[in-house]
Design a protein around this motif. Structure first.
Motif, PDB file in Angstrom:
ATOM      1  N   UNK A  48      29.554  35.046  30.214  1.00 13.12           N
ATOM      2  CA  UNK A  48      29.495  35.540  31.494  1.00 13.12           C
ATOM      3  C   UNK A  48      28.547  33.791  31.983  1.00 13.12           C
ATOM      4  N   UNK A  49      27.071  34.545  30.906  1.00 14.42           N
ATOM      5  CA  UNK A  49      25.497  34.118  31.302  1.00 14.42           C
ATOM      6  C   UNK A  49      25.525  33.324  31.348  1.00 14.42           C
TER       7      UNK A  49
ATOM      8  N   UNK B 281      23.635  42.631  33.765  1.00 13.77           N
ATOM      9  CA  UNK B 281      24.816  42.958  34.994  1.00 13.77           C
ATOM     10  C   UNK B 281      25.573  42.556  36.217  1.00 13.77           C
ATOM     11  N   UNK B 282      23.772  42.243  37.017  1.00 16.64           N
ATOM     12  CA  UNK B 282      23.567  42.137  37.499  1.00 16.64           C
ATOM     13  C   UNK B 282      25.148  40.236  38.418  1.00 16.64           C
TER      14      UNK B 282
ATOM     15  N   UNK C   1      27.422  39.460  36.115  1.00 12.88           N
ATOM     16  CA  UNK C   1      29.080  39.610  35.237  1.00 12.88           C
ATOM     17  C   UNK C   1      28.943  40.556  36.990  1.00 12.88           C
ATOM     18  N   UNK C   2      28.296  40.913  38.333  1.00 11.84           N
ATOM     19  CA  UNK C   2      28.985  41.524  39.047  1.00 11.84           C
ATOM     20  C   UNK C   2      29.372  40.676  40.541  1.00 11.84           C
ATOM     21  N   UNK C   3      28.274  39.560  40.118  1.00 11.32           N
ATOM     22  CA  UNK C   3      28.484  38.338  41.546  1.00 11.32           C
ATOM     23  C   UNK C   3      29.707  38.071  40.853  1.00 11.32           C
ATOM     24  N   UNK C   4      29.644  37.427  39.625  1.00 12.72           N
ATOM     25  CA  UNK C   4      30.604  36.151  38.617  1.00 12.72           C
ATOM     26  C   UNK C   4      32.510  37.237  39.054  1.00 12.72           C
TER      27      UNK C   4
ATOM     28  N   UNK D 146      25.536  46.051  48.018  1.00 13.00           N
ATOM     29  CA  UNK D 146      25.363  46.708  46.381  1.00 13.00           C
ATOM     30  C   UNK D 146      24.381  46.027  45.085  1.00 13.00           C
ATOM     31  N   UNK D 147      25.051  44.846  44.527  1.00 15.24           N
ATOM     32  CA  UNK D 147      24.273  43.700  43.917  1.00 15.24           C
ATOM     33  C   UNK D 147      22.195  43.675  44.326  1.00 15.24           C
TER      34      UNK D 147
END
Length: 944
Positions: free
Chosen positions: A846-847, A860-861, A863-866, A892-893
């Motif tokens: 995803x990056x 990590x952030x 990925x969480x947003x995606x 949380x993000x």
């Protein structure tokens, strides 16, 4: 002679002399001294002049005497004062669609005990002159658009019991002078932009019961001195920034605390021992940076809610948690806890009248102390723990799906409607299977800070008993028609009060019940906490009370009788003067009527500009003031006479909104109050043109900032905060707006940025009111409507079925999140952004699709947003999150991604210019918004 019988005789006569004598009786109160204090009459007239009253709710303030002519919203003392005058005791102007400012002359109502202007559109500063009203007990200013800081002079109000300024745009700090409010019990300042530290002086208030400051910008450290407050029962400070502060050990010594909520405050350190607080029922320390283990000591037997998720806690779950018989929620998700799952938490306990949710997701639990099978009323979540993959645990497929799968959605509570039998009023369900034809009173009511998580049938019965005991009604006379508790933080209840034997309540009873709610006369209840009265509509057979004349002023006739006897000498001296005065008033009334016909065509709650005013503001709509163009028309930057900068959307003849859409946007915006929504200043509909006047947003729309040609771009940190601000605005539309609203056109060009790059959602031309049961996590009701919106953002379910729900906005917002993440348009190179990001996410790359201009950011952030964006973009509405969950995830993000304090020189200049060109004291027109544009809205973000 007595005036009242005399009036009856005179009114039956048609002679000129009788009319003359009727007018005489109106003068009796002049000559006997039984009239309102002239200083207070003048103050009320000034208050009316500073208000905009499009529905003419205060039209009867134009004649007669406030205390003897039933002026709307005025309640006077029943007896005249020793000075011979009547004095205003209460000013009740709740939800009257008023805008404008609250005049400083309000400080001349020196005998006032209740000042209530809740749920209007009042702007400007809170008058410091209110601090002169030494008799004031209730100051209720919540649900408006007040700006500026809290006046320190309010600290002079020694008799003040309740101060509510929540849900405004208040800035500045809490004055230390508020430590002088020796009688204060309730300080409600939530949902503003208050900054600075909590003044230590508040810790000296001997009667303070509720300190509610959540959703502000407070900083500094948590004051240990607050633990000295002898009567504090609720301390709620969620969503502030006490970064680096620890929870003081002294907080384990609160003598009467029932609820402690410190959610998302950036706290660190360990959790203190709260076992000594005997009445503690609700503990929320989630979304912080807390470390260490969970305290072993047993908490209060009253404990219903333990919310400690999203921290860095380690160790195991204490055995003492298994001894909490009243527990409804134990949420420990997203920590580093390990060991065994203590099944004793739910085993051998009765949940006949309650529910229990145990959320242990994303920890390191590897086994269990007993059988993991739970009773029907207990829900267990274990996804993201090693135990879900343990071969030693005998999971069947269904159990694995329920416990280790995605979190199930909980339906909203609501009563089963009655059958459609013939009734001229309403079929009200007073008990299961029993419906009566009655004319109920409807009440829109919200629990502001309850001390429980689930509103179970058992708690519902307790609540009804609490209400009926205070109102002296029987339990079958109160029903909960609807309950909306999407985020379970502030449940909203639509109550119906049913007459006992009669078809409808008497006028006297309506007055009594309404006064009970508006004067906050209910006995204190720590379990249900404080409440908000959102509305007390008078409908159906009660519609004749809609002006609130009879409800609000019951003292008028008493005062007339008190001053009814005069001598014949007084008659002869004053009759001629009265006749002349009456003729003048009649002429003045005719002028008012002619004017009212013009007012009646205006839109309630907003200012109507003339074409000339807006032309002057834009130098004749000169090309130099053009700042954007979209499908609707052109947008100009204007400067009003008071130096306020505005954006004026001028519709073109060939592409103007329909009249319905035009009125829809005005009507909706006039009733919406949130810092993340654009604010409508006014409109103009002269010369066949449609123009809307908004707050000027100098940093344009988000789409322009994401453009490949933009001179500047946004960092990942800034994009995350833009997403969070936008989400909060949409959440307000879905859950807090009254009535709730579906935006229907969420996209990056409809998210505007102010001078500090704070996000505001704009353009409500396509918005629709949400269906009655369309909130929350349960089954979502829909509105069947023709598909409207922007391609690329349209919910596929809505597109195929024409069924619009609040989840349609969630889908569109998911696309916005993907745009923020990648910088791409929804459609590009023959594919859609959702498909590209989903494939990249599934491949673990995803990056690779992230916008490289954002600079360095945590994988990590990202990925969480995606994952959050893709969750929002699920094809089926029921699998998407609610906006409250979206906000929680974004918080949380953003929690470990600091919102930048520094801006570019260009942005600094924009803020400086905007603030310096505005008038020193904000006017009713100083806070307004932008609009929907297909291309660039404002120059600062457009390429040169």
């Amino acid at each position: 002679m007595a005036c009242l019988p005399f009036l009856g005789i005179l009114m039956s006569s048609r002679t000129r002399g009788s009319l003359f004598l009727v007018t005489f009786c109106c003068l009796l109160l002049h000559v006997t001294g039984s009239r309102t204090d002239p200083l207070e009459v003048n103050a009320l007239q000034e208050i009316k002049r500073s208000l905009i009253d499009p529905m003419r709710n205060l039209s009867n303030w134009e004649k007669g005497d406030p205390c003897t002519s039933n002026w709307t919203g005025i309640i006077c003392f029943r007896r005249s004062h020793e000075d011979g005058h009547f004095h205003v005791q209460e000013l009740q102007l709740m939800r009257l669609n008023l805008s404008g400012e609250l005049a400083p002359e309000v400080g001349q109502l020196l005998y006032l005990e209740i000042l209530d202007v809740m749920w209007n559109n009042l702007t400007g500063r809170i008058p410091f002159e209110i601090g002169r009203i030494s008799s004031l007990k209730l100051l209720l200013l919540n649900g408006n658009k007040f700006t500026g800081s809290l006046p320190p002079e309010l600290g002079n109000l020694q008799k003040l019991n309740r101060l509510q300024v929540d849900e405004n745009n208040i800035t500045g700090s809490v004055p230390s002078s508020f430590g002088n409010l020796r009688s204060i019990k309730h300080l409600h300042f939530n949902n503003n932009t208050i900054s600075g530290e909590i003044p230590v002086e508040l810790s000296t208030l001997p009667r303070l019961a509720h300190l509610i400051l959540d959703n502000n910008n407070l900083t500094g450290t948590l004051l240990p001195e607050l633990a000295r407050l002898p009567n504090l029962t609720i301390l709620q400070l969620d969503n502030n920034n006490f970064e680096g502060s620890e929870i003081p050990e002294a907080y384990g010594n609160f003598p009467r605390l029932v609820k402690l909520s410190l959610r998302n405050c950036r706290l660190q350190g360990s959790i203190p021992d709260f076992s000594r607080i005997k009445n503690l029922s609700y503990l929320d320390l989630s979304w912080n940076n807390l470390t260490g283990t969970l305290p072993e000591s047993k908490l209060s037997d009253n404990m219903t809610t333990i919310e400690l998720s999203h921290n860095h806690l380690t160790g195991s779950i204490p055995q003492s948690f298994s001894e909490l018989g009243s527990l409804q929620l134990l949420s420990l998700e997203n920590n580093n806890l390990s060991g065994s799952v203590p099944t004793e938490i739910w085993q051998n306990k009765s949940f006949e009248n309650s529910k229990l949710q145990v959320d242990l997701r994303n920890n390191n639990f590897s086994d269990a102390t007993g059988n993991l099978i739970t009773p029907d009323n207990v829900t267990l979540y274990l996804r993201g723990n090693p135990i879900c993959k343990s071969p030693s645990i005998p999971f069947d497929k269904q159990f694995l799906k329920n416990v280790c799968g995605k979190k199930k959605q909980t339906p909203i509570n609501s009563n089963t409607p009655c059958s459609n039998m013939s009734c001229p009023f309403e079929n009200v369900q007073v008990s299961p299977g029993i419906c009566l034809c009655k004319a109920p009173l409807s009440i829109d009511y919200r629990l502001k800070s309850p001390s429980f998580f689930f509103f179970t049938p058992h708690i519902e019965n307790q609540f009804i008993e609490y209400i009926t005991t205070s109102l002296k009604l029987e339990t079958h006379q109160v029903t909960i028609d609807r309950l909306i508790d999407d985020n379970r933080l502030r449940p909203r209840l639509y109550l119906k009060l049913v007459p006992k034997e009669e078809i409808k309540f008497s006028k006297t009873e309506v007055i009594r019940i309404r006064n009970w709610f508006t004067s906050w006369s209910f006995s204190g209840n720590d379990f249900f906490g404080p409440y908000e009265l959102l509305d007390f509509p008078l409908q159906g057979p009660y519609a004749d009370l809609i002006t609130k004349k009879s409800v609000i002023s019951t003292a008028g006739w008493v005062m007339i009788v008190a001053g009814s006897t005069v001598t014949a000498t007084v008659i002869s001296v004053t009759a001629t003067l009265l006749f002349i005065k009456k003729r003048h008033e009649k002429s003045h009334t005719l002028t008012k009527k002619r004017f009212s016909r013009t007012i009646s065509r205006e839109i309630e709650g907003v200012k109507k500009f003339s074409f000339v005013e807006l032309s002057d503001a834009t130098n004749g709509f000169d090309r130099s003031t053009l700042i954007g163009k979209g499908s609707y028309g052109k947008v100009y930057k204007g400067i009003l006479q008071n130096k306020t900068e505005v954006a004026i959307k001028r519709g073109e003849e060939t592409s103007m909104q329909s009249e319905k859409e035009f009125l829809n946007e005005i009507d909706l915006l006039s009733r919406l109050h949130h810092r993340n929504l654009v604010s409508l200043i006014g409109y103009s509909s002269e010369n066949g043109e449609q123009m809307l006047v908004y707050e000027y947003m100098p940093n344009g729309n988000v789409r322009d900032w994401l453009s490949a040609n933009a001179m500047e771009t946004l960092s990942f940190s800034r994009r995350s905060h833009v997403a969070l601000g936008s989400a909060k605005g949409i959440l307000y539309l879905h859950n807090e707006a009254n009535p709730p609203v579906i935006h229907r056109d969420i996209k990056t060009s409809n998210i505007l940025l102010d001078c500090k790059l704070r996000a505001k959602v704009a353009d409500f031309g396509l918005s629709r009111l949400a269906p009655a049961f369309g909130d929350g996590d349960g089954e979502h009701a829909h509105v069947s409507t023709v598909v409207r919106g922007t391609p690329g953002y349209l919910d596929p379910e809505y597109f195929m079925t024409q069924k619009l729900t609040v989840k349609s906005d969630v889908y569109s917002f998911g696309v916005v999140l993907l745009e923020l993440l990648t910088g791409m348009h929804p459609f590009f190179e023959g594919t859609h952004i959702i498909r590209e990001v989903r494939m990249a996410n599934e491949c673990g790359t995803v990056v690779s699709v992230v916008d490289s201009r954002m600079g360095q950011c945590s994988p990590n952030k990202v990925k969480k947003l995606a994952e959050l964006a893709l969750w929002c973009c699920e094809d089926r509405p029921e699998t998407r999150p609610s906006m409250s969950k979206v906000v929680k995830e974004l918080e949380g993000i953003c929690q470990s991604v600091r919102e930048p304090d520094m801006f570019s020189e260009k942005t600094k200049l924009l803020c400086t210019k905007t603030s310096s060109s505005s008038s020193p004291v904000p006017s009713p027109l100083s806070l307004l918004p932008g609009s929907d544009l297909d291309s660039g809205f404002f120059h600062p973000v457009k390429p040169r």
